[in-house]
Design a protein around this motif. Structure first.
Motif, PDB file in Angstrom:
ATOM      1  N   ALA A  90       0.838  -1.208   0.000  1.00 24.32           N
ATOM      2  CA  ALA A  90       0.000   0.000   0.000  1.00 24.32           C
ATOM      3  C   ALA A  90       0.869   1.254   0.000  1.00 24.32           C
ATOM      4  CB  ALA A  90      -0.945  -0.007   1.199  1.00 24.32           C
ATOM      5  N   ASN A  91       1.930   1.254   0.796  1.00 26.08           N
ATOM      6  CA  ASN A  91       2.823   2.411   0.837  1.00 26.08           C
ATOM      7  C   ASN A  91       3.573   2.593  -0.480  1.00 26.08           C
ATOM      8  OD1 ASN A  91       3.171   3.975   3.531  1.00 26.08           O
ATOM      9  ND2 ASN A  91       2.769   1.863   4.129  1.00 26.08           N
ATOM     10  N   ILE A  92       4.055   1.502  -1.061  1.00 26.82           N
ATOM     11  CA  ILE A  92       4.737   1.570  -2.361  1.00 26.82           C
ATOM     12  C   ILE A  92       3.785   2.154  -3.410  1.00 26.82           C
ATOM     13  CG2 ILE A  92       5.697   0.167  -4.249  1.00 26.82           C
ATOM     14  CD1 ILE A  92       7.630   0.438  -1.910  1.00 26.82           C
ATOM     15  N   SER A  93       2.544   1.719  -3.386  1.00 23.98           N
ATOM     16  CA  SER A  93       1.541   2.194  -4.340  1.00 23.98           C
ATOM     17  C   SER A  93       1.251   3.686  -4.153  1.00 23.98           C
ATOM     18  CB  SER A  93       0.260   1.371  -4.190  1.00 23.98           C
ATOM     19  OG  SER A  93      -0.725   1.831  -5.064  1.00 23.98           O
ATOM     20  N   ARG A  94       1.101   4.117  -2.900  1.00 21.45           N
ATOM     21  CA  ARG A  94       0.831   5.544  -2.629  1.00 21.45           C
ATOM     22  C   ARG A  94       2.011   6.425  -3.048  1.00 21.45           C
ATOM     23  NH1 ARG A  94      -1.527   3.672   2.187  1.00 21.45           N
ATOM     24  NH2 ARG A  94       0.326   4.305   3.349  1.00 21.45           N
ATOM     25  N   ILE A  95       3.229   5.947  -2.792  1.00 18.31           N
ATOM     26  CA  ILE A  95       4.412   6.712  -3.202  1.00 18.31           C
ATOM     27  C   ILE A  95       4.409   6.881  -4.718  1.00 18.31           C
ATOM     28  CG2 ILE A  95       6.932   6.635  -3.394  1.00 18.31           C
ATOM     29  CD1 ILE A  95       6.896   5.171  -0.610  1.00 18.31           C
ATOM     30  N   LYS A  96       4.173   5.795  -5.439  1.00 17.28           N
ATOM     31  CA  LYS A  96       4.144   5.862  -6.907  1.00 17.28           C
ATOM     32  C   LYS A  96       3.070   6.837  -7.377  1.00 17.28           C
ATOM     33  CE  LYS A  96       3.353   3.115 -11.062  1.00 17.28           C
ATOM     34  NZ  LYS A  96       3.097   1.778 -11.608  1.00 17.28           N
ATOM     35  N   LYS A  97       1.890   6.743  -6.794  1.00 13.97           N
ATOM     36  CA  LYS A  97       0.785   7.612  -7.194  1.00 13.97           C
ATOM     37  C   LYS A  97       1.133   9.087  -6.986  1.00 13.97           C
ATOM     38  CE  LYS A  97      -4.128   8.324  -6.394  1.00 13.97           C
ATOM     39  NZ  LYS A  97      -5.313   7.883  -5.668  1.00 13.97           N
ATOM     40  N   LYS A  98       1.823   9.401  -5.903  1.00 16.23           N
ATOM     41  CA  LYS A  98       2.189  10.795  -5.623  1.00 16.23           C
ATOM     42  C   LYS A  98       3.224  11.312  -6.621  1.00 16.23           C
ATOM     43  CE  LYS A  98       0.803  10.697  -0.811  1.00 16.23           C
ATOM     44  NZ  LYS A  98       1.189  10.822   0.607  1.00 16.23           N
ATOM     45  N   PHE A  99       4.196  10.484  -6.985  1.00 17.32           N
ATOM     46  CA  PHE A  99       5.177  10.902  -7.989  1.00 17.32           C
ATOM     47  C   PHE A  99       4.525  11.055  -9.363  1.00 17.32           C
ATOM     48  CE2 PHE A  99       8.371   9.706  -4.847  1.00 17.32           C
ATOM     49  CZ  PHE A  99       9.326  10.692  -5.038  1.00 17.32           C
ATOM     50  N   VAL A 100       3.658  10.117  -9.718  1.00 15.83           N
ATOM     51  CA  VAL A 100       2.963  10.199 -11.007  1.00 15.83           C
ATOM     52  C   VAL A 100       2.071  11.437 -11.045  1.00 15.83           C
ATOM     53  CG1 VAL A 100       1.223   9.097 -12.478  1.00 15.83           C
ATOM     54  CG2 VAL A 100       3.107   7.740 -11.537  1.00 15.83           C
ATOM     55  N   GLY A 104       3.644  13.184 -13.892  1.00 17.00           N
ATOM     56  CA  GLY A 104       3.151  12.430 -15.033  1.00 17.00           C
ATOM     57  C   GLY A 104       3.833  11.076 -15.062  1.00 17.00           C
ATOM     58  N   SER A 105       3.219  10.130 -15.726  1.00 15.24           N
ATOM     59  CA  SER A 105       3.661   8.736 -15.696  1.00 15.24           C
ATOM     60  C   SER A 105       5.089   8.543 -16.201  1.00 15.24           C
ATOM     61  CB  SER A 105       2.690   7.887 -16.511  1.00 15.24           C
ATOM     62  OG  SER A 105       3.030   6.541 -16.397  1.00 15.24           O
ATOM     63  N   ARG A 106       5.424   9.122 -17.330  1.00 17.44           N
ATOM     64  CA  ARG A 106       6.740   8.908 -17.932  1.00 17.44           C
ATOM     65  C   ARG A 106       7.861   9.520 -17.099  1.00 17.44           C
ATOM     66  NH1 ARG A 106       9.996  11.726 -20.866  1.00 17.44           N
ATOM     67  NH2 ARG A 106       8.560  13.391 -21.359  1.00 17.44           N
ATOM     68  N   LYS A 107       7.705  10.761 -16.701  1.00 17.01           N
ATOM     69  CA  LYS A 107       8.750  11.446 -15.938  1.00 17.01           C
ATOM     70  C   LYS A 107       8.897  10.896 -14.521  1.00 17.01           C
ATOM     71  CE  LYS A 107       9.141  15.933 -18.123  1.00 17.01           C
ATOM     72  NZ  LYS A 107       9.073  17.376 -17.902  1.00 17.01           N
ATOM     73  N   ALA A 108       7.854  10.306 -13.989  1.00 17.83           N
ATOM     74  CA  ALA A 108       7.891   9.815 -12.608  1.00 17.83           C
ATOM     75  C   ALA A 108       8.654   8.504 -12.472  1.00 17.83           C
ATOM     76  CB  ALA A 108       6.469   9.634 -12.077  1.00 17.83           C
ATOM     77  N   GLN A 109       8.772   7.735 -13.547  1.00 21.43           N
ATOM     78  CA  GLN A 109       9.367   6.393 -13.473  1.00 21.43           C
ATOM     79  C   GLN A 109      10.710   6.330 -12.756  1.00 21.43           C
ATOM     80  OE1 GLN A 109       9.161   4.888 -17.500  1.00 21.43           O
ATOM     81  NE2 GLN A 109       7.733   3.318 -16.806  1.00 21.43           N
ATOM     82  N   PRO A 110      11.650   7.224 -13.009  1.00 16.00           N
ATOM     83  CA  PRO A 110      12.939   7.085 -12.318  1.00 16.00           C
ATOM     84  C   PRO A 110      12.882   7.389 -10.819  1.00 16.00           C
ATOM     85  CG  PRO A 110      13.108   8.584 -14.197  1.00 16.00           C
ATOM     86  CD  PRO A 110      11.676   8.270 -14.004  1.00 16.00           C
ATOM     87  N   TYR A 111      11.805   8.004 -10.360  1.00 15.57           N
ATOM     88  CA  TYR A 111      11.733   8.468  -8.977  1.00 15.57           C
ATOM     89  C   TYR A 111      11.028   7.508  -8.023  1.00 15.57           C
ATOM     90  CZ  TYR A 111      13.296  12.958 -10.791  1.00 15.57           C
ATOM     91  OH  TYR A 111      14.024  13.946 -11.389  1.00 15.57           O
TER      92      TYR A 111
END
Length: 128
Positions: A90-100, A104-111
């Motif tokens: 759940a935490n991994i998912s929330r972190i990803k959602k906040k970066f995206v 945006g999806s493409r730029k967030a990938q490295p972070y």
């Protein structure tokens, strides 16, 4: 070699600065603790090995949490490291959602933190 995208741990609690993007992401204390753990381990960590990093998690969460009560902090970390991994995922998912959401999806990938082909979780970002 791929460029490592730099981040800065903000002085204000919860803020991750992204100087390359001129943005920031606000994470709650548990998310920021997890993010800092993975920044410290660029080679990655399997989800089943979180308990091996218990002391490091405790140290980071003590800095990030607003709880002064050590048993409360440890209880929160125990749920993160539990065998079910529900809180971890759940935490991994929330972190990803906040970066995206911030980039945006493409730029967030490295972070954000993601699982690679060998089953290790890691981020391509680095403190800079």
């Amino acid at each position: 070699m791929r460029r490592r995208h730099s981040i800065i741990i903000g002085q204000r609690r919860g803020i991750i600065l992204l100087p390359d993007e001129n943005r920031y992401v606000a994470l709650n204390p548990m998310e920021r603790t997890l993010y800092r753990l993975f920044l410290a381990h660029p080679d990655g960590i399997p989800s089943d090995s979180l308990l091996a990093h218990w002391q490091e998690l405790c140290r980071i969460y003590e800095q990030e949490s607003c709880f002064d009560d050590k048993p409360l902090r440890e209880e929160a970390l125990e749920s993160l490291c539990s065998e079910s991994k529900r809180v971890f995922y759940a935490n991994i998912s929330r972190i990803k959602k906040k970066f995206v959401s911030a980039l945006g999806s493409r730029k967030a990938q490295p972070y954000y933190i993601a699982r690679d082909g060998s089953g290790l979780y890691r981020t391509k970002a680095s403190i800079g």
